[in-house]
Design an enzyme around this catalytic site. Structure first.
Site, PDB file in Angstrom:
ATOM      1  N   GLY A   1     -20.006   4.498 -10.277  1.00 22.40           N
ATOM      2  CA  GLY A   1     -18.883   3.712 -10.797  1.00 22.40           C
ATOM      3  C   GLY A   1     -17.564   4.359 -10.410  1.00 22.40           C
TER       4      GLY A   1
ATOM      5  N   ASP B   1     -18.310  -0.443 -18.119  1.00 23.17           N
ATOM      6  CA  ASP B   1     -18.975  -0.512 -19.429  1.00 23.17           C
ATOM      7  C   ASP B   1     -19.121  -1.960 -19.896  1.00 23.17           C
ATOM      8  OD1 ASP B   1     -18.896   2.232 -19.388  1.00 23.17           O
ATOM      9  OD2 ASP B   1     -17.034   2.366 -20.529  1.00 23.17           O
TER      10      ASP B   1
ATOM     11  N   HIS C   1     -25.524   3.031 -18.743  1.00 24.56           N
ATOM     12  CA  HIS C   1     -24.866   1.724 -18.605  1.00 24.56           C
ATOM     13  C   HIS C   1     -25.847   0.550 -18.736  1.00 24.56           C
ATOM     14  CE1 HIS C   1     -20.857   3.386 -17.561  1.00 24.56           C
ATOM     15  NE2 HIS C   1     -21.626   4.443 -17.469  1.00 24.56           N
TER      16      HIS C   1
END
Ligand code: PLP
Length: 445
Positions: free
Chosen positions: A93, A201, A227
């Site tokens: 991410g 998220d 996640h």
């Protein structure tokens, strides 16, 4: 004696064995934890079955290793789920955020490109790698405060933060709860700003029935095990804009100009015919670099897990919402002590977690409670970096701060979160609620 079985037969047999292994190794674990009383509660964790393991082993038997058929499959499923034209798998991410912001510095964007010294509005209550790409690209982060309860940017402050240097807004949808998209998108429109949605998220959250990650110019996702889906390490960067998509791919793939895929040659039809920079005419396009890039690609093994996880995503999202509602019911009696989370109006968050802030007048501190929970086997987490500008790494960084970040300080001092991940059972949630109840009773509350 030579093995008479074909590669395909062996592959089928290996797959069968992997399924059997999963049952022997992890199936029993699940059965045992269902039988035994709750002793520990994690805040997050990977949720998988034999499908993920079979895909992982299958991809390893291909031995293609780098981005390949599973990456294509994962990308396709992700694009279909989200509804964007482009989805590029990356190795985390954080990399997704780095690629996203870097792409907006591309000369491909002409006068709209971000340049050194430009300002990007963000918040200090969040995860560091939402902000780091701003700094890493020589831009200036402008920190504004957040609301308590929804933990997202104060839109009015974001408007006040605009200067002649402001060119972009880069924000996370905190813990899955959308930031005020209407106001932020209007601000972006009024001042012609880029918007990067960090959805690391927030996979599966919607605002007015539309997926988060489809509002801004670019959006990012994380597949770290905590996640909504996991690939171990991994991420995705998405856009609808073909020019931005080209810049994203280039920054991800060493900065190269060529957009041939691994193993492909001459897709543009001009591999040996053009002149770039000050290179000689016909210099092989495969080795022409139009950006100062990175290599942040995802492997096919990671993508194979992601592909299996995508099939489970709708169920995961449902379970996160249910777990959030169970926490919500449990905490109703304690509004005196805690600020409870509030969803953005018109949204349906796929909650990453259940965040609460201990009220100043509660009669106990956040750390007193989280330490008590930890001693009783319950994991909690702070809202990431708390107030980022107070972290050692950011003290000397060039930045602008709007207002006094009073609520961000409250987050740093008094906020924590509990998990909502799909592996959490109702028994575990009951155990945590009972533990908090006991904590309060011990203090005569
Ligand atoms: C909001 C946010 N952005 C970015 C990241 C970075 O993701 P990764 O850990 O995959 O690098 C995280 C990590 O949890 C995050 O919560």
């Amino acid at each position: 004696m030579a093995n008479s079985r074909t590669a395909e037969e062996l592959r089928t047999e290996i797959k069968r064995l992997v399924g059997e292994y999963y049952q022997a190794c992890f199936g029993q674990e699940a059965e045992e934890s269902a039988r035994n009383p709750v002793r520990s509660v994690r805040y997050a964790g990977r949720v998988f079955d034999e499908r993920e393991m079979e895909n992982l082993v299958d991809s390893s038997l291909d031995f293609w290793l780098t981005e390949g058929r599973y990456a294509k499959e994962f990308e396709k499923k992700f694009k279909e789920y989200l509804g964007t034209d482009f989805a590029l798998p990356v190795n985390s991410g954080s990399s997704a955020n780095l690629v996203a912001l870097s792409a907006l510095t591309s000369p491909l964007l002409g006068s709209k490109r971000l340049r050194k010294g430009n300002e990007v509005i963000t918040v200090a209550a969040g995860f560091p790698t939402t902000v780091n790409p701003i700094i890493q690209n020589g831009l200036v982060p402008v920190f504004v405060d957040v609301e308590l309860g929804n933990y997202n940017v104060m839109a009015e402050q974001a408007r006040q933060a605009i200067s002649s240097e402001t060119r972009a807004i880069m924000l996370a949808h905190t813990l899955g709860n959308p930031f005020c998209l209407e106001k932020i998108m209007k601000l972006a429109e009024d001042y012609d700003l880029w918007v990067i949605e960090d959805c690391c998220d927030a996979l599966g959250s919607t605002y007015k029935g539309r997926m988060l990650g489809t509002f801004g110019h670019v959006s990012t996702f994380s597949f770290y095990p905590a996640h909504h889906i996991t690939t171990g390490e991994g991420g995705m960067v998405c856009t609808d804009d073909p020019l931005i998509a080209r810049a994203l791919r280039s920054f991800r793939d060493w900065g190269r100009d060529c957009y041939c895929e691994g193993g492909q040659n001459g897709r543009c039809g001009n591999r040996f015919t053009k002149q770039y920079g000050e290179l000689p005419l016909g210099y092989d396009h495969k080795y022409v670099y139009s950006h100062v890039g990175y290599n942040l690609k995802m492997t096919d093994m990671q993508a194979s897990i992601g592909s299996a996880q995508m099939d489970k995503l709708p169920g995961f999202v449902q379970k996160r919402k249910e777990n959030f509602r169970t926490w919500e019911r449990g905490f109703q009696a304690w509004k005196k002590y805690f600020i409870l989370p509030v969803a953005e109006p018109d949204s349906d968050p796929s909650w990453f977690a259940y965040p609460v802030t201990v009220k100043e007048e509660a009669g106990f501190g956040r750390t007193e409670l989280t330490e008590y929970l930890s001693r009783h086997g319950v994991e909690t987490r702070n809202l990431f970096a708390g107030n980022m500008v107070k972290q050692p790494a950011y003290l000397q960084v060039e930045k602008r701060i709007v207002g006094n970040l009073e609520n961000t300080d409250a987050v740093m001092n008094r906020t924590f979160f509990l998990g909502t991940y799909p592996g959490l059972s109702p028994e575990q949630i009951t155990y945590v609620l009972d533990t908090i109840s006991a904590f309060l009773k011990e203090r005569g509350l």
